[in-house]
Design an enzyme around this catalytic site. Structure first.
Site, PDB file in Angstrom:
ATOM      1  N   ALA A 181       0.838  -1.202   0.000  1.00  0.00           N
ATOM      2  CA  ALA A 181       0.000   0.000   0.000  1.00  0.00           C
ATOM      3  C   ALA A 181       0.871   1.250   0.000  1.00  0.00           C
ATOM      4  O   ALA A 181       0.591   2.222  -0.716  1.00  0.00           O
ATOM      5  CB  ALA A 181      -0.938  -0.001   1.209  1.00  0.00           C
ATOM      6  N   ASP A 182       1.946   1.237   0.781  1.00  0.00           N
ATOM      7  CA  ASP A 182       2.893   2.354   0.777  1.00  0.00           C
ATOM      8  C   ASP A 182       3.556   2.508  -0.592  1.00  0.00           C
ATOM      9  O   ASP A 182       3.654   3.615  -1.138  1.00  0.00           O
ATOM     10  CB  ASP A 182       3.978   2.116   1.825  1.00  0.00           C
ATOM     11  CG  ASP A 182       3.597   2.623   3.207  1.00  0.00           C
ATOM     12  OD1 ASP A 182       2.816   3.575   3.292  1.00  0.00           O
ATOM     13  OD2 ASP A 182       4.093   2.062   4.195  1.00  0.00           O
ATOM     14  N   VAL A 183       4.038   1.413  -1.135  1.00  0.00           N
ATOM     15  CA  VAL A 183       4.792   1.477  -2.391  1.00  0.00           C
ATOM     16  C   VAL A 183       3.905   1.957  -3.532  1.00  0.00           C
ATOM     17  O   VAL A 183       4.294   2.830  -4.321  1.00  0.00           O
ATOM     18  CB  VAL A 183       5.403   0.102  -2.716  1.00  0.00           C
ATOM     19  CG1 VAL A 183       6.005   0.092  -4.120  1.00  0.00           C
ATOM     20  CG2 VAL A 183       6.478  -0.258  -1.691  1.00  0.00           C
TER      21      VAL A 183
ATOM     22  N   GLY B 136       3.248   5.568  -3.304  1.00  0.00           N
ATOM     23  CA  GLY B 136       4.402   6.304  -3.802  1.00  0.00           C
ATOM     24  C   GLY B 136       4.447   6.353  -5.319  1.00  0.00           C
ATOM     25  O   GLY B 136       4.808   7.379  -5.919  1.00  0.00           O
TER      26      GLY B 136
END
Length: 393
Positions: free
Chosen positions: A178-180, A183
């Site tokens: 989810a973070d990647v 980004g």
């Protein structure tokens, strides 16, 4: 003639007020593409992930501030130690914003207002500035004040309900996806805003959230649910719309089979000696195979468990049926394909050799350059803050 030593974003300056993973992923991408990235860090502790080890880089000075986690998202950046809580630090950031093209931040919504460094304030002073704010739930909505972590985004946004064994608990993806992906969306939005500025001279603010982007990449499962109203089942490694598309036990391990159409299914059956299975009305078409998924697996799984994985791969590759192994990370990163595509790169920092994951983009005219290793805390403070307004790196 294009200078291949310069990336496509050469000449652009990014003021990076992010930490952890989503923001640093976005700014590392911009740095890989040639932008100058000033990573602003707290002078005492730096980015939180500097301490997220072991493992750490084995530097000559023995200081453990380069965890593998930090290394994963912070190459091609310059570290500038600034204390935003101090008026002096706030003034330094304002001066840097005047020299920047892009500002990226992942404070809680409104968290920079008290410093006078929020996107609205900076853009009033610099109308051409592009700002990107990354948060858990976005700058608006009833949950805007809630903290955003990858695990929480995966849970709230639905992906965990799809991941894991059918009879097991909801499961997160093995990396901070989810973070990647947030980004990646952020980087894409910034590039689009740059194009808009090129055409109009106008900067703008971008609001991107972990939960929003996680819901956006539910892809076919999301639209399946919207169209049918049915909550999808967890299927482990199986596909909701294609059968057989799964991980199978071989006699000595596991193998992936990804049959994409009916012709491939016929060749699959022939190659593995499954006889006339592909002529059975229950299995002859993909819609039929979806309807009779469980019955088909009663035929396939016992048959494949009698055959070595290498033999399955060899036979199906010869029959032009999508098939493949399941590598662990050491195996994956050491394959001939990974070597041919520069999946692993090396940089050095304070005597330590850093093995990092390479950027997958391959440009014909402006290839990705690895000009700076992930920085030590505050390594470039004097260089960046001491520059004149016309100098960028």
């Amino acid at each position: 003639m294009t200078d291949a030593s310069k990336g496509p974003l050469d000449g652009l300056v990014v003021l990076d007020l992010t930490r952890i993973l989503a923001g640093p992923t976005a700014t590392q991408m911009l740095g890989d593409l040639g932008a100058t990235v000033w990573k602003i860090e707290n002078p005492e502790r730096g980015d939180d992930t500097r301490a997220w080890g072991p493992p750490y880089a084995d530097t000559e000075d023995g200081i453990q501030d380069l965890s593998a986690y930090f290394l994963s998202a912070n190459r091609n950046k310059m570290s500038v130690a600034v204390d935003l809580a101090l008026p002096e630090g706030q003034a330094q950031i304002r001066k840097l914003a005047a020299r920047a093209d892009i500002m990226v931040e992942n404070f809680k919504p409104g968290g920079l207002v008290k410093y006078g460094l929020d996107p609205d304030t900076l853009r009033k002073a610099h109308p051409g500035l592009i700002t990107c704010s990354i948060s858990g739930f976005g700058q608006t909505g009833p949950n805007r004040e809630k903290p955003g972590y990858d695990l929480m985004a995966q849970g709230y946004g639905g992906i965990m309900s799809l991941t894991g064994a059918p009879d097991g608990p909801p499961m997160k993806v093995g990396v901070g996806i989810a973070d990647v992906m947030c980004g990646m969306y952020a980087a894409t939005g910034i590039l689009a805003a740059l194009h808009h500025r090129t055409q109009t001279g106008e900067g703008q603010s971008i609001d991107v959230a972990l939960v929003d982007t996680q819901m956006a990449w539910l892809i076919n499962e999301g639209t399946n649910t919207l169209m049918s109203g049915k909550i999808p089942e967890r299927r482990g490694n199986a596909h909701p719309n294609i059968v057989p598309y799964d991980v199978f036990d071989a006699s000595d391990g596991h193998v992936i089979v990804a049959v994409g159409n009916d012709a491939q299914f016929a060749r699959f059956c022939d190659a593995l000696g499954l006889g006339p299975l592909h002529e059975d009305p229950s299995f002859v078409t993909n819609p039929a195979r979806i309807t009779h998924r469980d019955a088909l697996m009663l035929h396939l799984r016992p048959a494949l468990t009698t055959i070595p994985a290498a033999t399955i791969i060899q036979k199906l590759e010869a029959a032009k049926v999508p098939v493949g192994p399941i590598h662990d990370l050491n195996q994956a990163l050491a394959t001939d394909q990974a070597k041919a595509r520069d999946a692993v790169i090396e940089q050095t920092q304070n005597g330590a050799t850093l093995k990092l994951l390479g950027n997958p983009l391959k440009f014909s005219a402006t290839p990705v350059q690895y000009t700076r290793p992930p920085p030590r805390l505050g390594e470039h403070t004097g260089v960046v803050l001491g520059k004149t307004d016309t100098e960028n790196d």
